[in-house]
Scaffold this active site. Structure first.
Site, PDB file in Angstrom:
ATOM      1  NE  ARG A 101      48.093  35.661  42.272  1.00  0.00           N
ATOM      2  CZ  ARG A 101      47.010  35.366  41.552  1.00  0.00           C
ATOM      3  NH1 ARG A 101      46.357  34.249  41.777  1.00  0.00           N
ATOM      4  NH2 ARG A 101      46.580  36.200  40.636  1.00  0.00           N
ATOM      5  CE  LYS A 156      41.375  34.822  22.376  1.00  0.00           C
ATOM      6  NZ  LYS A 156      40.327  34.499  23.363  1.00  0.00           N
ATOM      7  N   GLY A 160      49.913  37.493  34.594  1.00  0.00           N
ATOM      8  CA  GLY A 160      50.540  36.193  34.798  1.00  0.00           C
ATOM      9  C   GLY A 160      51.747  35.900  33.918  1.00  0.00           C
ATOM     10  N   GLY A 188      44.126  39.197  36.187  1.00  0.00           N
ATOM     11  CA  GLY A 188      42.889  39.875  35.798  1.00  0.00           C
ATOM     12  C   GLY A 188      42.668  41.158  36.584  1.00  0.00           C
TER      13      GLY A 188
HETATM   14  C1  3PG Z   1      43.485  34.764  39.558  1.00  0.00           C
HETATM   15  O1  3PG Z   1      44.298  33.841  39.611  1.00  0.00           O
HETATM   16  O2  3PG Z   1      43.280  35.428  38.534  1.00  0.00           O
HETATM   17  C2  3PG Z   1      42.781  35.159  40.826  1.00  0.00           C
HETATM   18  O3  3PG Z   1      43.176  34.356  41.876  1.00  0.00           O
HETATM   19  C3  3PG Z   1      41.286  35.154  40.625  1.00  0.00           C
HETATM   20  O4  3PG Z   1      40.851  33.884  40.302  1.00  0.00           O
HETATM   21  P1  3PG Z   1      39.564  33.718  39.398  1.00  0.00           P
HETATM   22  O5  3PG Z   1      39.933  34.246  38.029  1.00  0.00           O
HETATM   23  O6  3PG Z   1      39.249  32.237  39.383  1.00  0.00           O
HETATM   24  O7  3PG Z   1      38.469  34.522  40.013  1.00  0.00           O
END
Ligand code: 3PG
Ligand code: MG
Length: 421
Positions: free
Chosen positions: A47, A223, A379, A402
């Site tokens: 990132r 899941k 991820g 996410g």
């Molecule tokens: C992540 O790593 O998914 C993003 O940086 C967002 O972080 P968060 O899920 O804590 O909002």
């Protein structure tokens, strides 16, 4: 429909590459939420490296850069382990790759750190910043106002820069002060996406709306419940959907298979059947792994065998896709012109269960070299392509977890909407 609309509007938006930042202080929202080990060493800097071209373009024009980010999920105010100061040295290294240790941390492009993201100190450090210099602000989430989307807080942040650049795709699904609310304090010509955001949106749009067929989506992970919405959206677009990882066993059990102690969401069996039925109606082929690598316990040194996924003995559990499944999945991937991959095929962190994910990564890489467009996000799948050294061999690796998931669920991301509107 709305996404199409956003995409269309992108062309009329302020273009980052055409903007001249000379003499300007660019307030750049990045997602530097990178994993650290117990010694504060960064274990995956994707990132950060992704944002370097954005930062360099601004500095190259003769502008200065004020970086703001969240880091982790601090509960109440400042905490050492969530301080962005741990990233300064690494950021300096990324901006000055030829810099030798002896020249010190602040040779080349200067990178300063502000102990706070608002307030007197941060304001004067931002004001003192010279063209070519970078200032990293302390974690935005040390203020609860950030996540609340507080307007007064967003306005204070906005005062630090002349122009707002949102390059935090990883956080674009959050309607926070620095990712969305802040945009309204800048005029149309003074707010824009950075290069990471542009690249992410462009690749995602390509897959969602301009996918060359056959379009194969590979969905994995533990899941079903996490992936229902993305699968439903993909049923409208994909030719084939490959399902691997722990979630496959919920589907297999729903179809009447014997899954032993494999992962299963018993309250999602009907959902699984519903997805299979919808796929049939829409003429989308859903592929479940015919075989699995099963283990007698969830452990690196477990006993393993390759067996049909619907005949897992009691006491055993599926932890990876089997050889036959690898063959079938690879063939489908090989014939595809568009590939979307989110979620691993098995517990690839353990050597005995990495083969499925590795072979699928190789199949995606090979199909890409034969002309397919491939996007990998989320991820774990990104960690997998990195582990097998294949990140350079796929078309695009997303920086969003996410955010990427929500984008492919068809949602409008607040961070994108705030600038597009
Ligand atoms: C992540 O790593 O998914 C993003 O940086 C967002 O972080 P968060 O899920 O804590 O909002
Ligand atoms: Mg997250």
């Amino acid at each position: 429909m709305f996404l199409r609309f956003l995409f269309f509007k992108n062309h009329t938006m302020t273009n980052f590459s055409k903007h001249n930042f000379k003499g300007e202080k660019a307030l750049v929202r990045v997602d530097f939420n990178v994993p650290l080990d117990e010694n504060f060493h960064i274990t995956d800097d994707n990132r950060m490296t992704a944002t370097i071209p954005t930062i360099k373009k601004i500095l190259g024009d003769g502008g200065s850069v004020i970086l703001m980010s969240h880091f982790g999920r601090p509960k109440s105010g400042p905490e050492n382990k969530f301080s962005l100061k741990h990233l300064v040295k690494h950021l300096h290294g990324l901006l000055n790759p030829t810099n030798t240790e002896a020249e010190g941390d602040f040779a080349g492009t200067k990178v300063f750190f502000a102990d706070d993201c608002i307030g007197e100190q941060a304001t004067s450090q931002a004001a003192d910043l010279k063209p070519g210099e970078v200032l990293l602000l302390e974690n935005l989430r040390f203020y609860k106002e950030e996540e609340k989307g507080d307007e007064a807080f967003a306005e204070k942040l906005s005062k630090l820069g002349d122009v707002y650049v949102n390059d935090a795709f990883g956080t674009a699904h959050r309607a926070h002060a620095s990712t969305a609310v802040i945009a309204k304090y800048f005029d149309a010509g003074k707010k824009m996406f950075g290069l990471v955001m542009e690249g992410e949106v462009k690749s995602a749009e390509k897959v969602l709306h301009q996918a060359e067929k056959p379009f194969c989506a590979i969905i994995g992970g533990a899941k079903v419940s996490d992936k229902i919405l993305i699968i439903e959206n993909l049923l409208e677009r994909a030719t084939d959907i490959i399902i691997g990882g722990g979630m496959a066993y919920t589907f297999i059990k729903a179809k009447g298979g014997k899954i032993g102690n494999s992962l299963c969401e018993d309250d999602r069996l009907d959902t699984a059947l519903d997805i299979l039925e919808k796929a049939k109606q829409k003429n989308v082929s859903i592929h479940l792994p015919e075989t699995s690598i099963i283990a007698d316990k969830f452990a690196a040194e477990a006993n393993t065998r390759d067996c049909p996924s619907d005949q897992v003995p009691d006491g055993w559990m599926g932890l990876d896709i089997g050889e036959k499944a690898v063959g079938i999945f690879s063939e489908i991937i090989g014939k595809s012109k568009t590939i979307l991959w989110n979620g691993p095929m098995g517990v690839f962190e353990m050597e005995k269960f990495e083969n499925g994910t590795k072979k699928i990564a190789l199949a995606v890489a090979e199909s890409t070299s034969n002309g397919a467009f491939s996007l990998v996000g989320g991820g774990d799948s990104v960690a997998a392509v990195n582990k097998f050294d294949l990140a350079e061999k796929v078309s695009y690796v997303s920086t969003g977890g996410g955010a990427m998931l929500e984008y492919f669920e068809g949602k409008v991301l607040p961070g994108i909407a705030a600038i597009s509107e």
